[in-house]
Structures are given as structure tokens and as C-alpha cells.
Enzyme design. Structure first.
Site, PDB file in Angstrom:
ATOM      1  N   ASP A 187      -0.049  10.728  -4.446  1.00  0.00           N
ATOM      2  CA  ASP A 187       1.239  11.580  -3.694  1.00  0.00           C
ATOM      3  C   ASP A 187       1.440  12.769  -4.752  1.00  0.00           C
ATOM      4  O   ASP A 187       0.524  13.146  -5.531  1.00  0.00           O
ATOM      5  CB  ASP A 187       2.154  10.526  -3.955  1.00  0.00           C
ATOM      6  CG  ASP A 187       3.512  11.119  -2.911  1.00  0.00           C
ATOM      7  OD1 ASP A 187       3.308  10.895  -1.531  1.00  0.00           O
ATOM      8  OD2 ASP A 187       4.331  11.773  -3.424  1.00  0.00           O
TER       9      ASP A 187
ATOM     10  N   LYS B 100       5.351   1.743  -2.916  1.00  0.00           N
ATOM     11  CA  LYS B 100       5.367   3.199  -3.437  1.00  0.00           C
ATOM     12  C   LYS B 100       5.494   3.071  -5.058  1.00  0.00           C
ATOM     13  O   LYS B 100       6.199   2.056  -5.516  1.00  0.00           O
ATOM     14  CB  LYS B 100       6.440   4.082  -2.869  1.00  0.00           C
ATOM     15  CG  LYS B 100       6.106   5.713  -3.118  1.00  0.00           C
ATOM     16  CD  LYS B 100       5.279   6.094  -2.156  1.00  0.00           C
ATOM     17  CE  LYS B 100       4.778   7.601  -2.279  1.00  0.00           C
ATOM     18  NZ  LYS B 100       3.970   8.158  -1.160  1.00  0.00           N
TER      19      LYS B 100
ATOM     20  N   GLN C 207       7.098   3.932   4.027  1.00  0.00           N
ATOM     21  CA  GLN C 207       5.789   3.512   3.800  1.00  0.00           C
ATOM     22  C   GLN C 207       5.608   2.368   4.849  1.00  0.00           C
ATOM     23  O   GLN C 207       4.295   2.297   5.354  1.00  0.00           O
ATOM     24  CB  GLN C 207       5.280   3.347   2.525  1.00  0.00           C
ATOM     25  CG  GLN C 207       3.902   3.578   2.283  1.00  0.00           C
ATOM     26  CD  GLN C 207       3.027   4.794   2.073  1.00  0.00           C
ATOM     27  OE1 GLN C 207       3.925   5.650   1.411  1.00  0.00           O
ATOM     28  NE2 GLN C 207       1.955   5.127   3.017  1.00  0.00           N
TER      29      GLN C 207
ATOM     30  N   LYS D  94       0.797  -1.197   0.076  1.00  0.00           N
ATOM     31  CA  LYS D  94      -0.159   0.131   0.233  1.00  0.00           C
ATOM     32  C   LYS D  94       0.842   1.318   0.266  1.00  0.00           C
ATOM     33  O   LYS D  94       1.642   1.291   0.790  1.00  0.00           O
ATOM     34  CB  LYS D  94      -1.107  -0.073   1.235  1.00  0.00           C
ATOM     35  CG  LYS D  94      -1.794   1.314   1.177  1.00  0.00           C
ATOM     36  CD  LYS D  94      -2.996   1.016   0.545  1.00  0.00           C
ATOM     37  CE  LYS D  94      -3.918   2.102   0.319  1.00  0.00           C
ATOM     38  NZ  LYS D  94      -3.479   3.023  -0.795  1.00  0.00           N
TER      39      LYS D  94
END
Ligand code: NDP
Ligand code: 2IT
Length: 451
Positions: free
Chosen positions: A166, A126, A111, A90
Site C-alpha cells: 500500500d 490491513k 477491504q 487479505k
């Protein structure tokens, strides 16, 4: 430094020495773990540090697309599936010309720990591309997103890997990505992306979540350190994107005066307090530049960013500074200016916005620092709440999601505080965040065997 940590850092430097952002992120986490590693020899026996910093999978791919003039362009796409220890991979997608493997790996590594802090079942990932959405037409952005997804779709899925936004990826991009995924799969798999539009499976509060969450975390941190939250405080916020705008909104709701915001071209200072609605119109509706704020606010002052001083905003006097733009925006030099101007707290809305020496400088000058992986975790936490609503085929109200977000941010704050105190590092929330998340992840790693 502990020998095991030193050995692992040296190995990573040898292998990935050119990836400076990735090395920086690993160094920050691993050096903070010193007291934990020293008292738990089983961590070295299980090669936890070596395994934690090696991505499970790293994908890079070609993204060809045709612009409005009929010219063929080629960008590079990435997805790093870093860790599936505690849930499906994720993490967001970044579209920005500076994107490279080092940036994607640092963000993916961060993350893992951030997602563990949320207390929700999500692993770390990511992705993104060196594509620059700035100045592109909607149709160009759509064609790029469709091409990007035509490769990415085979690697993701609602129980496998769930991307989101993002830098440079917001509701527009997520919409195009979702449309193409659905078309290829010929099925409605709502939970495959988060940050979706409200009309087709998105969650209320996801847009606001990172910024609101940052302020909820900061409020707890300030209250715990004898300060009356945001009431009457002067605040400066770098960036004017998703995170910055909603951090500003919540800070204003709590009685702060936000006097400065920025974008990559420069910063505006409004001594009367910034009018957020005007920023929203410039950025969310017109996709304009922050300088346009001066058209309706003659009293405001604009300072251009330069190569020598890309973040002039950190020279402005403030009680609270919220870096919400990008990595390494607060250098040691900027930190010195902020401290000289009497800053009391830093809240990291962006990922890794503060250079390692600047973090040390803040700590040694008694400035409170809310670290990114804890303080900006509200975005991904609300993404996980979006996933759970998609699984239930049900929606929560705004108030319900906001309350859950607030509780999650409070829990994250106390878990950072308690972990720091347990190892004798009072008020070092950077160490607290790294230790709390690492302990959870290393336990999961040991329990799952050598995988
Ligand atoms: P947006 O694309 O919405 O906004 C980014 C803002 O930062 C813009 O104002 C942009 O200016 C500025 N900026 C970006 N890169 C640079 C740079 N190299 N130099 C100067 N200014 C820059 O992104 P978000 O608000 O979503 O993300 C901001 C930060 O927050 C990032 O670090 C991201 O990783 C982090 N984050 C985001 C989350 C989310 O849910 N969106 C969750 C957690 C963290 P310009 O328009 O001129 O480029
Ligand atoms: O850095 C981040 O946490 C994000 N960009 C949000 C990730 C997500 O999956 O919501």
C-alpha cells in the site's frame, strides 16, 4: 435514518469516537445500506452491523530498528484481521508517518467489502506502521522490514493472512519482508505475501493492476453513461506512486490526455500532456520529487502544496479526475472547484479519497463517481490471482492475467450498477458497491452462525 443503523453508528461513536477515519468509513457503508436494512429485519436479529464493524483481531506491536548512524529507533506496527468470512485475511501494509489505529481500521473495514466485490475467496485485513521510508537508505528500510516481520510472521500465513503493499510499501519492501518470513519459517510459502518480485513468485500485471483496473472500471462506467470512454478526454491524477502511474499508463493507451499529477509536495501541470516515462524515471528509479519533471519540461508549471491547500491539483480544469494519493484528498471545497470546472467523472484509485460531503455534492451535480472499494479492487483481485498461481506452482502470461483483471473489473461494475438500480438508486455506484458486497457478506455471516 433507519433506527437500527442509527443505533449501531451511535454505539461505534461511543466506543471508537476518536477514530475519525474509521467512523467515516463505517458511516459511508452503513448509511448506504438504508434500503436493504429496512427490508431485511433478520439482519438486526443477527447483529450483522455490530459484528461487521468489530475486527476479529487487532494486533499492535513494537518495531525496534537501528539506523545507519547506529541510533536505535522505535516504530509501532499494526495488523487488523478484520474478517475471515469468505477467505484468508487479505490486505496491504502501509508505511507512512500518519499511520495510526484509526487509519488501519478504516482501511481494513473497506477491504472486507472490496475483497467481496472481486468475487474471489479473500477476507479483509490491513496493516502497517508509522515508519517513514522517505529519505531512508535501502539498508535502513531492510532492517526495518526485517524487524517488522520478526513480529508479524506469527500472525500470518498463506491460508491465514496474506499482506501486500500500500502507500510506502512496494516491491522493495515486499522483497525484504518475504526474505525475512522465509528465513524465520525455514520454508518457501510463496502465497504468504503478494506483490512479490517476478523472480520469486510474483504475478505479471500485479504492478499495473490497481491503476489498470481503475481505468477498466471507469471505461465501463463512461460507456454506460453515453460517453466514448477516455478518447480525447483531459485527465488529472493525484499522486505519482504505484496506482497513479499505471492509471496514467492505461488512460494514455485509451487516448486520454493526462495534464497533471502530484506528490505530497505539489503538483505539475503540462498543457501538452505529461510524459509518463519521465515520471516513471523520477519516481520508480530515482525515488525523486515530482518537481524534478520541470528539469526536462520547461513548459510545465509547478504549484507547491501548502497546509491550507494540500491538493492544488483539484483546481485544474479537467474532464476526469482520478484521486490516487490518499484519504480525504477531495474536500467539499475541492469538489466545488472540480464541478465549476466541468468535471464529468471521478475515479477513486486511492482508498476513501473523497469526503462524505464531497460525494454528496458530486452526486447532486450529476458527476459520475467510481467508488474506491469497487474501482481500485483490481490490485487485490490480482493479488488473489497471484495467490492462486502460487498454489498451483504455475504462472499465467501477462495477457492471461490482464484479461482476467479486465473481466473482474467489468463484473464489479455491473454488480454495482445492478444493485444500485434494484434499490432505485440509478447511477449511485457508491450505494451499489456497498449494497452488493454487504449482501454477500451478510449471507455468509448468517450461514456461518454466531462466530
Ligand atoms: P505509493 O506509496 O506508491 O504512492 C503514494 C502517492 O500518493 C505518492 O505520490 C505520495 O506522495 C502521495 N501521497 C501519499 N500520502 C499523501 C498525503 N498524505 N498527502 C499528499 N500526497 C500523498 O502508494 P500507492 O500508489 O500504492 O497508493 C495510493 C493510494 O491507492 C492509497 O490510498 C492506497 O491505499 C490506494 N490503493 C493502493 C493499492 C495498491 O495496490 N498499491 C490498491 C488499492 C488502493 P509522496 O511520495 O510525496 O508521499
Ligand atoms: O487497498 C488495497 O486494496 C491494497 N493496498 C492492495 C491489497 C492487496 O492485498 O493486494
Amino acid at each position: 435514518m433507519n433506527e437500527y443503523i442509527e443505533k449501531v453508528l451511535k454505539e461505534i461513536e461511543k466506543k471508537d469516537g476518536s477514530e475519525k477515519e474509521f467512523l467515516q468509513a463505517v458511516r459511508e457503508v452503513y448509511t448506504a445500506l438504508e434500503p436493504v436494512i429496512s427490508s431485511h429485519p433478520e439482519l438486526e436479529k443477527n447483529a450483522i452491523l455490530e459484528r461487521m464493524s468489530e475486527p476479529e483481531r487487532l494486533i499492535s506491536f513494537r518495531v525496534p530498528w537501528v539506523d545507519d548512524n547506529g541510533k536505535i529507533n522505535v516504530n509501532r506496527g499494526y495488523r487488523v484481521q478484520f474478517s475471515s468470512l469468505i477467505g484468508p485475511y487479505k490486505g496491504g501494509l502501509r508505511f507512512h508517518p500518519t499511520v495510526n489505529q484509526s487509519i488501519i481500521k478504516f482501511l481494513g473495514f473497506e477491504q472486507i467489502f472490496k475483497n467481496a466485490l472481486t468475487g474471489l475467496p479473500i477476507g479483509g485485513a490491513k496493516g502497517g506502521s508509522d515508519f517513514d521510508p522517505k529519505g531512508k537508505s535501502d539498508n535502513e528500510v531492510m532492517r526495518f522490514c526485517q524487524s517488522f516481520m520478526t513480529e508479524l510472521y506469527r500472525h500470518i500465513g498463506q491460508d491465514v493472512d496474506v499482506p501486500a503493499g500500500d502507500i510506502g510499501v512496494g516491491a522493495r519492501e515486499v522483497g525484504y519482508l518475504f526474505g525475512q518470513y522465509k528465513r524465520i519459517r525455514d520454508a518457501y510459502e510463496g502465497g504468504v505475501l503478494t506483490g512479490k518480485g517476478l523472480s520469486y513468485g510474483g504475478s505479471l500485471v500485479r504492478t499495473e493492476a490497481t491503476g489498470y483496473g481503475l481505468i477498466y472500471f471507469m471505461r465501463e462506467m463512461l460507456k454506460n453513461n453515453g460517453s466514448n470512454s477516455f478518447e480525447g478526454k483531459t485527465v488529472t491524477i493525484s499522486g505519482s506512486g504505484n496506482v497513479a502511474i499505471y492509471a496514467c499508463e492505461k488512460a494514455l493507451q485509451l487516448g486520454a490526455k493526462v495534464v497533471a499529477m502530484s506528490d505530497s509536495n505539489g503538483c505539475i501541470y503540462d498543457k501538452y500532456g505529461i510524459e509518463l516515462q519521465d515520471i516513471k524515471t523520477i519516481k520508480e528509479v530515482k525515488r525523486g520529487r515530482i518537481k524534478d519533471y520541470l528539469n526536462n519540461h520547461k513548459e510545465a508549471v509547478y504549484t507547491e502544496a501548502t497546509a491550507e491547500n494540500p491538493f492544488p491539483i483539484w483546481s485544474i480544469k479537467t474532464d476526469i479526475a482520478l484521486p490516487c494519493a490518499t484519504q480525504n484528498e477531495i474536500t467539499l471545497e475541492a469538489a466545488k472547484k472540480l464541478v465549476a470546472n466541468g468535471v464529468i467523472a471521478i475515479g477513486e484509485g486511492a482508498n476513501m479519497p473523497t469526503a462524505l460531503e464531497a460525494i454528496e455534492y458530486f452526486h447532486s451535480n450529476g458527476v459520475l463517481l467510481a467508488p474506491a472499494k469497487a474501482a481500485n479492487a483490481g490490485g487485490v483481485a490480482t493479488s488473489a490471482i497471484e495467490m492462486s498461481q502460487n498454489s498451483m506452482r504455475f504462472y499465467y502470461t501477462f495477457e492471461e492475467v490482464d484479461k482476467k483483471l479486465e473481466n473482474i473489473m467489468k463484473n464489479i461494475f455491473y454488480s454495482c450498477k445492478e444493485s444500485a438500480e434494484k434499490y432505485g438508486l440509478k447511477n449511485n455506484y457508491v450505494a451499489g458497491a456497498n449494497i452488493a458486497s454487504f449482501l454477500k457478506l451478510s449471507q455468509a455471516m448468517i450461514e456461518q452462525g454466531v462466530v
